[in-house]
Design a protein around this motif. Structure first.
Motif, PDB file in Angstrom:
ATOM      1  N   ARG A  93       3.362 -51.075  21.706  1.00 56.70           N
ATOM      2  CA  ARG A  93       3.930 -52.070  20.784  1.00 56.70           C
ATOM      3  C   ARG A  93       3.036 -53.302  20.640  1.00 56.70           C
ATOM      4  NH1 ARG A  93       9.324 -51.107  23.304  1.00 56.70           N
ATOM      5  NH2 ARG A  93       9.011 -53.062  24.418  1.00 56.70           N
ATOM      6  N   SER A  94       2.117 -53.479  21.577  1.00 53.84           N
ATOM      7  CA  SER A  94       1.219 -54.634  21.512  1.00 53.84           C
ATOM      8  C   SER A  94      -0.012 -54.366  20.651  1.00 53.84           C
ATOM      9  CB  SER A  94       0.777 -55.036  22.922  1.00 53.84           C
ATOM     10  OG  SER A  94      -0.111 -54.071  23.473  1.00 53.84           O
ATOM     11  N   ALA A 152       3.084 -56.431   8.515  1.00 57.49           N
ATOM     12  CA  ALA A 152       4.035 -55.834   9.459  1.00 57.49           C
ATOM     13  C   ALA A 152       4.409 -56.860  10.524  1.00 57.49           C
ATOM     14  CB  ALA A 152       3.443 -54.598  10.113  1.00 57.49           C
ATOM     15  N   GLU A 153       5.693 -57.012  10.773  1.00 61.27           N
ATOM     16  CA  GLU A 153       6.152 -57.984  11.752  1.00 61.27           C
ATOM     17  C   GLU A 153       6.070 -57.469  13.186  1.00 61.27           C
ATOM     18  OE1 GLU A 153      10.027 -59.371  10.811  1.00 61.27           O
ATOM     19  OE2 GLU A 153       9.457 -60.209   8.868  1.00 61.27           O
ATOM     20  N   ARG A 154       6.279 -56.155  13.362  1.00 59.23           N
ATOM     21  CA  ARG A 154       6.289 -55.610  14.715  1.00 59.23           C
ATOM     22  C   ARG A 154       6.097 -54.106  14.692  1.00 59.23           C
ATOM     23  NH1 ARG A 154      12.649 -56.394  16.353  1.00 59.23           N
ATOM     24  NH2 ARG A 154      12.051 -55.151  18.158  1.00 59.23           N
ATOM     25  N   ILE A 155       5.777 -53.556  15.841  1.00 58.69           N
ATOM     26  CA  ILE A 155       5.681 -52.118  16.045  1.00 58.69           C
ATOM     27  C   ILE A 155       6.870 -51.701  16.912  1.00 58.69           C
ATOM     28  CG2 ILE A 155       4.338 -50.285  17.159  1.00 58.69           C
ATOM     29  CD1 ILE A 155       1.823 -51.955  16.475  1.00 58.69           C
ATOM     30  N   TYR A 156       7.521 -50.626  16.530  1.00 54.04           N
ATOM     31  CA  TYR A 156       8.690 -50.140  17.262  1.00 54.04           C
ATOM     32  C   TYR A 156       8.340 -48.888  18.066  1.00 54.04           C
ATOM     33  CZ  TYR A 156      11.566 -53.076  14.169  1.00 54.04           C
ATOM     34  OH  TYR A 156      12.125 -54.128  13.483  1.00 54.04           O
ATOM     35  N   THR A 157       9.123 -48.610  19.092  1.00 51.91           N
ATOM     36  CA  THR A 157       9.077 -47.319  19.765  1.00 51.91           C
ATOM     37  C   THR A 157      10.457 -46.676  19.662  1.00 51.91           C
ATOM     38  OG1 THR A 157       9.442 -48.489  21.872  1.00 51.91           O
ATOM     39  CG2 THR A 157       7.189 -47.803  21.347  1.00 51.91           C
ATOM     40  N   LYS A 168      -2.619 -53.794  17.487  1.00 52.61           N
ATOM     41  CA  LYS A 168      -2.893 -54.584  16.293  1.00 52.61           C
ATOM     42  C   LYS A 168      -2.008 -54.097  15.151  1.00 52.61           C
ATOM     43  CE  LYS A 168      -6.674 -56.063  13.268  1.00 52.61           C
ATOM     44  NZ  LYS A 168      -8.126 -55.942  12.989  1.00 52.61           N
ATOM     45  N   LYS A 169      -1.351 -55.008  14.494  1.00 58.63           N
ATOM     46  CA  LYS A 169      -0.374 -54.658  13.455  1.00 58.63           C
ATOM     47  C   LYS A 169      -1.018 -54.624  12.079  1.00 58.63           C
ATOM     48  CE  LYS A 169       3.197 -56.854  16.230  1.00 58.63           C
ATOM     49  NZ  LYS A 169       2.198 -57.090  17.324  1.00 58.63           N
ATOM     50  N   ALA A 170      -0.470 -53.811  11.215  1.00 59.73           N
ATOM     51  CA  ALA A 170      -0.916 -53.741   9.830  1.00 59.73           C
ATOM     52  C   ALA A 170      -0.579 -55.048   9.122  1.00 59.73           C
ATOM     53  CB  ALA A 170      -0.231 -52.565   9.127  1.00 59.73           C
TER      54      ALA A 170
END
Length: 370
Positions: free
Chosen positions: A313-314, A321-326, A316-318
């Motif tokens: 989840r840490s 995009a606000e966050r990455i989920y699992t 690098k985000k597109a």
């Protein structure tokens, strides 16, 4: 979009339990069925929750193709395995007992696997992997289903949406729980789209000409039912985006749902006889539990799994995009957001009122009747 109203969890739970009992399901089994059904809504999976309460469960009991009293028969058993015949009883009850049996075997011997034949729709597969993860096990489950999904380069439904579902204990507030069909979408999602007036998403249904069908979800459902269309596997039509991968995963689920238990598969699961009469679906399931304490221990597993998902989840985000989920994270947050109750759309509201009046459950008055 269709209007919805919130019904508090106490009211909806008691009503669903009483309605299941009114259709002949014993009280303890009715509580299991209600728990599986409403867990779907708590996670935001409307395709398998209240939207399916009447058409998939009550209507099938009334039609005589699903037994309200579940005869759970273990036909063969070893220390680590079991074969179960569900005798067309309630899929949620069969699923709950089978996963718990697999967990119990895993706790004693390290791993447990239970396979099932002659069952019915068992609700969200993620319910059972959650059972395993809560008890310190890695869990896997899958089920075959009505043949509505086409193989790569095919246009005919030959197998079901066949979810392959995985659960891993973590040290976070939610466990890793990946619950997804091996098709891009499911029949239940199309049924939900029809109820709320939402069109198909591009590429999810293939027509007899090999091209994607677009537009009205209800029309697509009818085309699938008549054999003139089919759902597509993960990756979509053809091989360019990896449709063969979803096809392969779907076949693996089909194998584990049929070959070990000598169960039904493919066209035999259509739920209709030669003359179009309704008949039991005879679905197959499998349940696998791996006890973490037989390896390096539950605490180690939870910590390591938590470290892995936190690192992912840490990343690098597109842009934007606000966050990455699992897997399991969004469902956990929806569960928190829905603490006050379940949103019920107008179509389901009418079904609830009809069931209540049919069974004489006069103690219930729903908020949407005000």
């Amino acid at each position: 979009m269709a209007k919805t109203n919130i019904v508090d969890w106490t009211t909806i739970t008691n009503f669903v339990v009483d309605a299941f009992k009114g259709y002949g399901i014993p009280e303890e089994d009715a509580k299991i069925c209600a728990d599986v059904l409403l867990e779907s809504d708590k996670r935001g999976i409307e395709s398998h929750g209240c939207n399916r309460f009447k058409p998939i469960y009550l209507d099938r009991i009334k039609a005589g193709i699903q037994n309200p009293v579940t005869n759970y028969e273990i036909v063969k058993e070893t220390e680590t395995t079991a074969v179960v015949d569900g005798h067309d009883g309630m899929g949620q009850v069969i699923g709950y007992k089978s996963m718990q049996l697999a967990i119990d075997k895993a706790k004693k011997y390290g791993m447990g696997m239970v396979v099932v034949r002659n069952s019915c729709h068992y609700g969200i597969a993620g319910y059972y992997t959650t059972m395993a993860a809560k008890q310190g096990c890695i869990g896997l489950t899958g089920t075959n289903a009505r043949p509505t999904v086409a193989p790569t380069f095919g246009v005919e439904g030959m197998f079901g949406t066949n979810p392959l579902t995985l659960g891993v204990p973590t040290d976070e507030a939610f466990d890793f729980n990946f619950d997804a069909a091996t098709s891009i979408t499911q029949n239940g999602k199309l049924e939900y789209y029809e109820r709320i007036g939402e069109n198909l998403h591009a590429g999810t249904v293939v027509g007899a000409d090999g091209k994607a069908i677009e537009g009205d979800a209800g029309a697509a459902l009818k085309a699938i039912g008549s054999g003139n269309a089919a759902l597509t596997t993960l990756g979509g039509i053809g091989e360019d985006l990896g449709g063969y991968k979803g096809y392969g995963f779907a076949m693996f689920v089909e194998f584990l749902s049929a070959v070990l238990q000598d169960g039904s598969y493919g066209k035999a699961l259509i739920g209709k006889g030669e003359n179009g009469e309704k008949r039991p679906f005879h679905l197959g399931h499998f349940f696998i539990a791996i006890d973490t304490d037989h390896f390096m221990g539950e605490d180690v597993c939870r910590k390591k799994a938590g470290d892995i998902i936190r690192e992912v989840r840490s990343a690098k985000k597109a842009p934007g995009a606000e966050r990455i989920y699992t897997a399991g994270e969004k469902e956990y947050e929806i569960r928190l957001a829905r603490k006050d109750g379940v949103p019920i759309n107008e179509s389901v509201q009418k079904e609830f009122i009809a069931v209540r009046d049919e069974l004489g459950l006069t103690q219930y008055k729903f908020p949407f009747e005000d």
